[in-house]
Write a protein that holds these residues in place. Structure first.
Motif, PDB file in Angstrom:
ATOM      1  N   TYR B 117     -12.280  31.191  46.235  1.00  0.00           N
ATOM      2  CA  TYR B 117     -11.488  31.061  44.988  1.00  0.00           C
ATOM      3  C   TYR B 117      -9.997  31.633  45.026  1.00  0.00           C
ATOM      4  O   TYR B 117      -9.445  31.647  43.851  1.00  0.00           O
ATOM      5  N   ARG B 119      -7.153  35.170  46.222  1.00  0.00           N
ATOM      6  CA  ARG B 119      -7.277  36.178  45.746  1.00  0.00           C
ATOM      7  C   ARG B 119      -6.968  36.705  44.126  1.00  0.00           C
ATOM      8  O   ARG B 119      -7.149  37.931  43.832  1.00  0.00           O
ATOM      9  N   GLU B 120      -6.353  35.648  43.586  1.00  0.00           N
ATOM     10  CA  GLU B 120      -6.182  35.824  42.249  1.00  0.00           C
ATOM     11  C   GLU B 120      -7.385  36.050  41.262  1.00  0.00           C
ATOM     12  O   GLU B 120      -7.143  35.908  40.016  1.00  0.00           O
ATOM     13  N   LEU B 121      -8.449  35.634  41.909  1.00  0.00           N
ATOM     14  CA  LEU B 121      -9.866  35.669  40.951  1.00  0.00           C
ATOM     15  C   LEU B 121     -10.069  37.013  40.249  1.00  0.00           C
ATOM     16  O   LEU B 121      -9.889  38.103  40.874  1.00  0.00           O
ATOM     17  N   SER B 122     -10.370  36.802  39.113  1.00  0.00           N
ATOM     18  CA  SER B 122     -10.614  38.256  38.178  1.00  0.00           C
ATOM     19  C   SER B 122     -11.599  38.995  38.952  1.00  0.00           C
ATOM     20  O   SER B 122     -12.653  38.412  39.351  1.00  0.00           O
ATOM     21  N   MET B 123     -11.544  40.371  38.593  1.00  0.00           N
ATOM     22  CA  MET B 123     -12.721  40.967  38.984  1.00  0.00           C
ATOM     23  C   MET B 123     -14.189  40.630  38.478  1.00  0.00           C
ATOM     24  O   MET B 123     -15.096  40.445  39.209  1.00  0.00           O
ATOM     25  N   GLY B 124     -13.955  40.163  37.245  1.00  0.00           N
ATOM     26  CA  GLY B 124     -15.445  39.842  36.471  1.00  0.00           C
ATOM     27  C   GLY B 124     -15.815  38.510  37.086  1.00  0.00           C
ATOM     28  O   GLY B 124     -17.223  38.554  37.456  1.00  0.00           O
ATOM     29  N   LYS B 125     -15.100  37.792  37.500  1.00  0.00           N
ATOM     30  CA  LYS B 125     -15.693  36.280  38.124  1.00  0.00           C
ATOM     31  C   LYS B 125     -15.895  36.631  39.587  1.00  0.00           C
ATOM     32  O   LYS B 125     -17.032  36.275  39.930  1.00  0.00           O
ATOM     33  N   GLY B 126     -15.305  37.690  40.064  1.00  0.00           N
ATOM     34  CA  GLY B 126     -15.715  37.834  41.511  1.00  0.00           C
ATOM     35  C   GLY B 126     -16.798  38.466  41.595  1.00  0.00           C
ATOM     36  O   GLY B 126     -17.639  37.827  42.441  1.00  0.00           O
ATOM     37  N   GLU B 127     -17.115  39.285  40.694  1.00  0.00           N
ATOM     38  CA  GLU B 127     -18.499  39.975  40.688  1.00  0.00           C
ATOM     39  C   GLU B 127     -19.672  39.141  40.399  1.00  0.00           C
ATOM     40  O   GLU B 127     -20.376  39.364  41.013  1.00  0.00           O
TER      41      GLU B 127
END
Lengths: 287, 148
Positions: B117, B119-127
């Motif tokens: 996805y 590195r610019e994936l938001s933390m919420g999405k990454g989580e």
């Protein structure tokens, strides 16, 4: 949800309904702008004629941790065919979370010809309105932006320290677990990490999404919002207020609510937020 | 025992490394379009709470069914209609991880999410996406521990 005009907002003109947007899709004086958390949503289908403004690519400086500057903003406006007279209508996923963030960044350049579509993508989709994959292109405009003016709506760490020392009003819009320091960040997510957990002393914890109705993503009416922010949490609309979260995106939603829907006199968004404060040496933290 | 991730997933990660952002997004949307929700023979709505991925805000659910002596087939549901990243990730896991040996599934590194996805994936999405991966790996580890 009732008509926007009947909800008692301080500045109801900042919101438009999905019906209004549907009637203005082809209006050359209006530019519909989608801003999402999920980078796949716009390319998978968006409002006909809508352009995308992406928080990571379009709004942030790609080198230093800051927003774009005047030349970058002018180039962005030229690309999406916006003049200073164009009415920019923002919408997006997650209760317009990133839409209000883009709206806030536009305010750094004084583009106050701006609205948010109440309910965002969620309401538009629930109403079965059309989404298309075709990406529109508009004739480039010549947009003369002023220098970015952070002071009215943006707080930096020194502003927050001074505000804290003066006993100023602070709103932490993160989850209760982040506020208490129980949860810091994902181990695999260094970009949004912090070395210390907790919150800025004295900050009230009012998670940002409480301002929206989960059923359709619309903003709660003014009476409900007053119940949360004033009656329950004791905030004063006359006191200077600083809102923060982890990187300043969720708190731009609260900035929008307090400023425009409840008419707070002076609200700033601290976009350094916990990823800055939780890493600063020798600043006060409360758990 | 250490193992490499499933070869089909490794191949996809290699392929993605050559894509620019727009190509990657197109590619992921194609996966999301192919997403198939859990069949009724496995689960019907309302889906049980214990199958819900706790950290995923797209209301994702994960199931596993045995598929041979050392493999499982993974099934998914994503109840948030706007959860398109979650759908694409579930489709990727279904196509590249279902049927792989359990040790390979357990060996998938968490940073596969960022390789896919960006590195610019938001933390919420990454989580949320990591939560889906961990749910799949939880099933694989549990099955391996049962000595299947």
């Amino acid at each position: 949800m009732s008509d926007i005009a009947s909800r008692g907002y301080a500045n109801p003109d900042v919101l438009v309904s999905t019906e209004w947007v549907a009637a203005h899709l082809d209006d050359p004086a209006v530019r519909i702008i989608e801003s999402n958390e999920d980078q796949l949503l716009y390319p998978s289908g968006h409002l006909p004629g809508a352009v995308q403004v992406d928080w990571a690519v379009d709004l942030n400086d790609q080198l230093r941790r800051d927003y774009l500057r005047r030349d970058g903003f002018e180039a962005l406006m030229a690309r999406i065919g916006v003049t200073r007279e164009t009415v920019c209508v923002f919408y997006g996923d997650r209760n317009n979370w990133w839409a209000t963030y883009a709206y806030w960044v536009f305010q750094l350049f004084g583009h106050d010809n701006a609205r948010v579509m109440d309910g965002g993508r969620q309401k538009w989709e629930q109403e079965g309105r059309p989404l298309v994959r075709e990406v529109p292109s508009y004739a480039a405009t010549a947009y003369g932006a002023p220098e970015r003016d952070d002071a009215p709506v943006r707080a930096f760490r020194d502003d927050v320290l001074a505000h804290l020392e003066a006993g100023g009003q602070l709103v932490d819009v993160r989850s209760p677990q982040e506020y208490s320091g129980e949860r810091l960040h994902m181990p695999d997510f260094p970009n949004e990490g912090a070395l210390r957990g907790g919150h800025i002393p004295g900050a009230r914890n009012i998670p940002w999404a409480r301002a929206a109705d989960p059923a359709d993503g619309t903003f709660r009416d003014a009476a409900e919002l007053r119940d949360i922010y004033l009656n329950e949490q004791g905030l004063s609309p006359d006191a200077d207020t600083i809102a923060y979260c982890r990187i300043g995106e969720r708190s731009s939603h609260t900035w929008f609510v307090l400023t425009h829907l409840l008419g707070f006199a002076n609200v700033r968004n601290y976009d350094g937020s916990w990823t800055e404060w939780g890493n600063l040496v020798n600043v006060p933290i409360e758990k | 025992m250490s193992a490499a991730p499933p070869p089909a997933l490794a191949e996809l990660l290699e392929e993605m490394a050559f894509l620019d952002r727009a190509e990657r997004i197109e590619y992921l949307i194609e996966y999301a379009d192919r997403f198939v929700s859990v069949p009724e023979r496995i689960a019907a709505r309302p889906y049980p709470e214990e199958r819900r991925v706790k950290r995923c805000e797209s209301q994702a659910y994960v199931w596993a069914e045995d598929a041979g002596p050392d493999a499982q087939r993974y099934h998914f549901a994503v109840e948030n209609p706007q959860g398109i990243s979650a759908k694409s990730f579930c489709a990727i896991l279904d196509e590249t991880v279902s049927g792989a040996p359990l040790a390979q599934v357990a060996a998938i590194p968490g940073d596969a999410v960022f390789a896919i996805y960006g590195r610019e994936l938001s933390m919420g999405k990454g989580e949320g996406l990591l939560g889906i991966l961990e749910a799949v790996q939880g099933f694989a580890r549990e099955a391996a521990a049962r000595g299947r």
